[in-house]
Design a protein around this motif. Structure first.
Motif, PDB file in Angstrom:
ATOM      1  N   THR A 236      25.218  45.110  30.046  1.00 57.93           N
ATOM      2  CA  THR A 236      24.561  45.908  31.090  1.00 57.93           C
ATOM      3  C   THR A 236      24.619  45.237  32.463  1.00 57.93           C
ATOM      4  OG1 THR A 236      22.339  44.954  30.769  1.00 57.93           O
ATOM      5  CG2 THR A 236      22.957  46.805  29.364  1.00 57.93           C
ATOM      6  N   ILE A 237      24.950  43.942  32.508  1.00 58.20           N
ATOM      7  CA  ILE A 237      25.049  43.268  33.808  1.00 58.20           C
ATOM      8  C   ILE A 237      26.494  42.927  34.164  1.00 58.20           C
ATOM      9  CG2 ILE A 237      22.707  42.342  33.684  1.00 58.20           C
ATOM     10  CD1 ILE A 237      23.963  39.597  33.003  1.00 58.20           C
ATOM     11  N   LEU A 238      27.429  43.199  33.274  1.00 61.34           N
ATOM     12  CA  LEU A 238      28.839  43.023  33.612  1.00 61.34           C
ATOM     13  C   LEU A 238      29.259  44.125  34.582  1.00 61.34           C
ATOM     14  CD1 LEU A 238      30.349  42.174  30.098  1.00 61.34           C
ATOM     15  CD2 LEU A 238      30.140  40.619  32.044  1.00 61.34           C
ATOM     16  N   PRO A 239      30.257  43.875  35.422  1.00 61.35           N
ATOM     17  CA  PRO A 239      30.709  44.930  36.338  1.00 61.35           C
ATOM     18  C   PRO A 239      31.138  46.171  35.572  1.00 61.35           C
ATOM     19  CG  PRO A 239      31.698  42.821  36.916  1.00 61.35           C
ATOM     20  CD  PRO A 239      31.002  42.626  35.601  1.00 61.35           C
ATOM     21  N   PRO A 240      30.909  47.376  36.092  1.00 61.77           N
ATOM     22  CA  PRO A 240      31.330  48.592  35.390  1.00 61.77           C
ATOM     23  C   PRO A 240      32.836  48.603  35.160  1.00 61.77           C
ATOM     24  CG  PRO A 240      29.926  49.113  37.279  1.00 61.77           C
ATOM     25  CD  PRO A 240      30.262  47.667  37.381  1.00 61.77           C
ATOM     26  N   PHE A 241      33.250  49.321  34.138  1.00 61.46           N
ATOM     27  CA  PHE A 241      34.675  49.510  33.863  1.00 61.46           C
ATOM     28  C   PHE A 241      35.414  50.044  35.090  1.00 61.46           C
ATOM     29  CE2 PHE A 241      34.661  50.213  28.993  1.00 61.46           C
ATOM     30  CZ  PHE A 241      35.324  49.011  28.788  1.00 61.46           C
ATOM     31  N   THR A 242      36.614  49.560  35.321  1.00 60.42           N
ATOM     32  CA  THR A 242      37.534  50.314  36.166  1.00 60.42           C
ATOM     33  C   THR A 242      38.196  51.356  35.269  1.00 60.42           C
ATOM     34  OG1 THR A 242      39.407  48.850  35.708  1.00 60.42           O
ATOM     35  CG2 THR A 242      37.980  48.273  37.577  1.00 60.42           C
ATOM     36  N   LEU A 243      38.815  52.363  35.867  1.00 58.12           N
ATOM     37  CA  LEU A 243      39.455  53.408  35.070  1.00 58.12           C
ATOM     38  C   LEU A 243      40.565  52.821  34.196  1.00 58.12           C
ATOM     39  CD1 LEU A 243      39.042  56.411  34.658  1.00 58.12           C
ATOM     40  CD2 LEU A 243      40.740  56.865  36.424  1.00 58.12           C
ATOM     41  N   ARG A 415      24.393  41.784  41.965  1.00 56.99           N
ATOM     42  CA  ARG A 415      24.770  40.429  42.376  1.00 56.99           C
ATOM     43  C   ARG A 415      26.055  39.981  41.682  1.00 56.99           C
ATOM     44  NH1 ARG A 415      19.071  39.608  41.727  1.00 56.99           N
ATOM     45  NH2 ARG A 415      19.401  38.484  39.765  1.00 56.99           N
ATOM     46  N   VAL A 416      26.190  40.348  40.412  1.00 56.06           N
ATOM     47  CA  VAL A 416      27.397  40.003  39.647  1.00 56.06           C
ATOM     48  C   VAL A 416      28.623  40.667  40.268  1.00 56.06           C
ATOM     49  CG1 VAL A 416      28.558  40.323  37.419  1.00 56.06           C
ATOM     50  CG2 VAL A 416      26.186  39.542  37.482  1.00 56.06           C
ATOM     51  N   ILE A 417      28.489  41.932  40.644  1.00 52.57           N
ATOM     52  CA  ILE A 417      29.615  42.666  41.242  1.00 52.57           C
ATOM     53  C   ILE A 417      30.057  42.009  42.547  1.00 52.57           C
ATOM     54  CG2 ILE A 417      30.270  44.849  42.344  1.00 52.57           C
ATOM     55  CD1 ILE A 417      28.489  46.275  40.254  1.00 52.57           C
ATOM     56  N   LYS A 418      29.092  41.596  43.378  1.00 47.86           N
ATOM     57  CA  LYS A 418      29.442  40.936  44.643  1.00 47.86           C
ATOM     58  C   LYS A 418      30.194  39.635  44.397  1.00 47.86           C
ATOM     59  CE  LYS A 418      25.679  42.897  47.423  1.00 47.86           C
ATOM     60  NZ  LYS A 418      24.391  42.618  48.133  1.00 47.86           N
ATOM     61  N   ALA A 419      29.743  38.869  43.401  1.00 48.57           N
ATOM     62  CA  ALA A 419      30.421  37.611  43.069  1.00 48.57           C
ATOM     63  C   ALA A 419      31.830  37.872  42.550  1.00 48.57           C
ATOM     64  CB  ALA A 419      29.608  36.836  42.030  1.00 48.57           C
ATOM     65  N   ARG A 420      31.988  38.910  41.730  1.00 54.23           N
ATOM     66  CA  ARG A 420      33.322  39.249  41.198  1.00 54.23           C
ATOM     67  C   ARG A 420      34.263  39.707  42.317  1.00 54.23           C
ATOM     68  NH1 ARG A 420      34.536  40.123  35.580  1.00 54.23           N
ATOM     69  NH2 ARG A 420      33.097  38.773  34.408  1.00 54.23           N
ATOM     70  N   GLU A 421      33.722  40.391  43.325  1.00 53.17           N
ATOM     71  CA  GLU A 421      34.559  40.827  44.449  1.00 53.17           C
ATOM     72  C   GLU A 421      35.109  39.628  45.225  1.00 53.17           C
ATOM     73  OE1 GLU A 421      31.923  43.365  46.591  1.00 53.17           O
ATOM     74  OE2 GLU A 421      32.361  45.135  45.350  1.00 53.17           O
ATOM     75  N   ILE A 422      34.268  38.594  45.384  1.00 52.33           N
ATOM     76  CA  ILE A 422      34.724  37.358  46.039  1.00 52.33           C
ATOM     77  C   ILE A 422      35.865  36.741  45.238  1.00 52.33           C
ATOM     78  CG2 ILE A 422      34.042  34.991  46.621  1.00 52.33           C
ATOM     79  CD1 ILE A 422      31.198  36.115  47.181  1.00 52.33           C
ATOM     80  N   GLN A 423      35.710  36.695  43.904  1.00 55.68           N
ATOM     81  CA  GLN A 423      36.745  36.104  43.045  1.00 55.68           C
ATOM     82  C   GLN A 423      38.020  36.946  43.048  1.00 55.68           C
ATOM     83  OE1 GLN A 423      34.888  35.015  39.130  1.00 55.68           O
ATOM     84  NE2 GLN A 423      32.988  35.300  40.290  1.00 55.68           N
ATOM     85  N   SER A 424      37.852  38.251  43.105  1.00 53.82           N
ATOM     86  CA  SER A 424      39.018  39.132  43.129  1.00 53.82           C
ATOM     87  C   SER A 424      39.891  38.861  44.353  1.00 53.82           C
ATOM     88  CB  SER A 424      38.549  40.589  43.115  1.00 53.82           C
ATOM     89  OG  SER A 424      39.640  41.468  43.149  1.00 53.82           O
ATOM     90  N   LYS A 425      39.253  38.653  45.502  1.00 54.82           N
ATOM     91  CA  LYS A 425      40.009  38.342  46.726  1.00 54.82           C
ATOM     92  C   LYS A 425      40.645  36.959  46.627  1.00 54.82           C
ATOM     93  CE  LYS A 425      37.104  41.201  49.730  1.00 54.82           C
ATOM     94  NZ  LYS A 425      36.056  41.179  50.801  1.00 54.82           N
ATOM     95  N   ARG A 426      39.916  36.023  46.027  1.00 58.57           N
ATOM     96  CA  ARG A 426      40.411  34.647  45.929  1.00 58.57           C
ATOM     97  C   ARG A 426      41.671  34.562  45.076  1.00 58.57           C
ATOM     98  NH1 ARG A 426      35.979  31.893  43.572  1.00 58.57           N
ATOM     99  NH2 ARG A 426      35.153  31.671  45.673  1.00 58.57           N
TER     100      ARG A 426
END
Length: 512
Positions: A236-243, A415-426
């Motif tokens: 429930t706290i993992l980022p939602p699925f992408t399609l 908060r998890v989604i924001k952190a994952r977005e940073i990692q995605s760019k990195r």
């Protein structure tokens, strides 16, 4: 008369188109060739009964059916429908004009009704790739296959409907699914929530870090401390699925027939919790005719191993390569298949056989030396692949009886989604790396620059706490995630100090 119909065989999580060539001529024998297994060979009796009970005739002539490519093994009863249609068309009971435009799949009951099949989604994807106009299959699988656009999907209940369709006597109604609308509508629906958990704030924090960086995690604590309850709420706290992730995960579950008839596309990340009596083949996949195992069914989700030391040693050891490579390759003499296995491993265990080592109120009754012996059931190489070690203590009554609201999953997930977005760019220029847990040693050196104070803190911690060498990279990965949660580019000393406390099992003093 020679007729061709088209079906499909699922190999791994992908499909291969099968051409069924049928010739009806003078004679009395029936031949089915092209490497069919026993279930396919038995189709003659099912098809013959289904045709007779629906007013059609099984031709009393020589029938030769070839399933091409002839060197690929055909398995299961889902070929009943294309075989029946081929026989009817070859005996001129069906018009053959539209046959080449459709993939046909379905198991026939003796009365001609169609039973559900496995692998409808990968078959539909392959049908669209190869330019087929439509896919005719049992009604129970229609919504699953209708996820694929630019392909007409017809769900049917009886073989008579199929015959009437090809003879232009009736029209079939295509199953329509607005994939994106349904996907986004159900994306945030969950049955459990972190607001249900009383106390355990330090554990929630560790789970948030694990979710943000994709880190594997193990919880050590006495019975009743809430380890299983907490683990079930991690999806429930993992980022939602992408399609794309939803489609890939649905394909795996489709292959093993675990998609509900009312489900078109999976919207919740999978949570798999196999019992500790599971075999190594059931966990990683395989068998005489390979099927995905639990680690593949947990792809893009969570694999929860409760009471980790109770699993057989051989079962745990076969997980080492999939945890590293995030895929599992199953090889046989004539072929090999590859299943994805990019999941987050969450394990739990008691600290000792009696369960009460380090308990605040109950005394451990294990004999001397039993605690390290119990821990040694988990091999060093497996423990090396787990980034976060977390001690869980029982919740006191005062916390359990509190009526105040605790933080819910939605707030943590943001908060998890924001952190994952940073990692995605990195990691956007790095192939195969999507989160901090997947960083190599070289990438750690590139993305985790320590100032002298942080470096000195880590050095002192490793010396005084007796941390092993393998803990070094793990601490830096976790510290990078903690910094990302704060939106901090440099990794600072307080990030390092928090990461150090998540290496309990690496301490030489633990369990002695």
């Amino acid at each position: 008369m020679m007729i061709k119909t088209f079906a499909s065989a699922v190999h791994g999580i992908d499909a291969t188109t099968i051409t069924i060539e049928t010739d009806v001529s003078q004679g009395i024998r029936f031949f089915l060739v092209g490497l069919p297994d026993s279930a396919v060979k038995e189709s003659q009796q099912r098809v013959e009964s289904a045709l007779r009970l629906n007013g059609f005739k099984w031709p009393r002539q020589k029938i030769i059916i070839n399933m091409a490519p002839a060197d690929l093994r055909k398995e299961g009863s889902a070929y009943d429908l294309p075989l029946a249609v081929a026989v009817l068309a070859a005996s001129e009971q069906i018009s053959p004009e539209k046959l080449e435009k459709y993939i046909l799949m379905g198991e026939l009951s003796l009365d001609g009704t169609l039973q559900p099949i496995k692998g409808a989604l990968p078959i539909a994807i392959k049908a669209r790739e190869e330019g087929f106009e439509g896919f005719i299959l049992p009604k129970q699988n229609a919504r699953e296959a209708a996820v694929v656009d630019k392909l007409k999907v017809y769900g049917v209940e009886n073989i008579k409907e199929v015959v009437c369709f090809f003879n232009d006597e009736t029209e079939l109604e295509p199953t329509l699914v607005n994939t994106r609308e349904e996907f986004y509508k159900k994306l945030n629906s969950t049955d459990v929530d972190f607001s249900d958990v009383k106390g355990q704030e330090n554990v929630k924090r560790a789970l948030e870090i694990a979710a943000a960086g994709g880190h594997n995690l193990i919880m050590i604590g006495p019975p009743g401390a809430g380890k299983t309850m907490l683990a079930k709420r991690i999806p429930t706290i993992l980022p939602p699925f992408t399609l794309h992730e939803a489609l890939e995960t649905t394909k795996i579950h489709s292959v093993v027939g675990k998609i509900d008839k009312d489900t078109s596309l999976m919207t919740e990340r999978p949570f798999r919790a196999p019992h500790h009596t599971i075999s190594d083949v059931a966990l990683v996949g395989g068998g005489t005719y390979p099927q995905p195992g639990e680690i593949s069914l947990a792809h893009n989700g969570v694999l929860f191993l409760d009471e980790l030391p109770e699993f057989k040693r051989t079962v745990l050891e076969v997980m080492r390569q999939p945890l590293e490579d995030r895929k599992i390759t199953i090889s046989r003499a004539k072929f090999s298949v590859e299943y994805p296995a990019s999941m987050m491993l969450v394990a739990s265990m008691n600290p000792c056989p009696c369960g009460y080592y380090n308990h605040p109120t109950k005394e451990c009754v294990c004999a001397p030396g039993m605690v390290p012996k119990y821990l040694n059931k988990i091999s060093g190489p497996l423990l090396d692949r787990i980034d976060i070690h977390l001690e869980v203590v029982p919740v006191p009554f005062k916390k359990l009886s509190e009526l105040s609201e605790t933080e819910n999953s939605h707030a943590i997930r943001e908060r998890v989604i924001k952190a994952r977005e940073i990692q995605s760019k990195r990691y956007q220029k790095t192939e195969g790396v999507f989160c901090n847990a997947q960083m190599s040693s070289r990438q750690i050196r590139d993305f985790v620059q320590l100032d002298p104070a942080s470096n000195n803190l880590l050095k002192n911690a490793m010396e005084k706490l007796g941390l092993s060498a393998r803990a070094y990279d793990r601490i830096l990965r976790v510290a990078r995630t903690i910094a990302d949660l704060e939106g901090s580019e440099p990794v600072e000393s307080h990030h390092i100090s928090e990461a150090i406390q998540y290496r309990s099992l690496d301490r030489e003093s633990w369990g002695t």
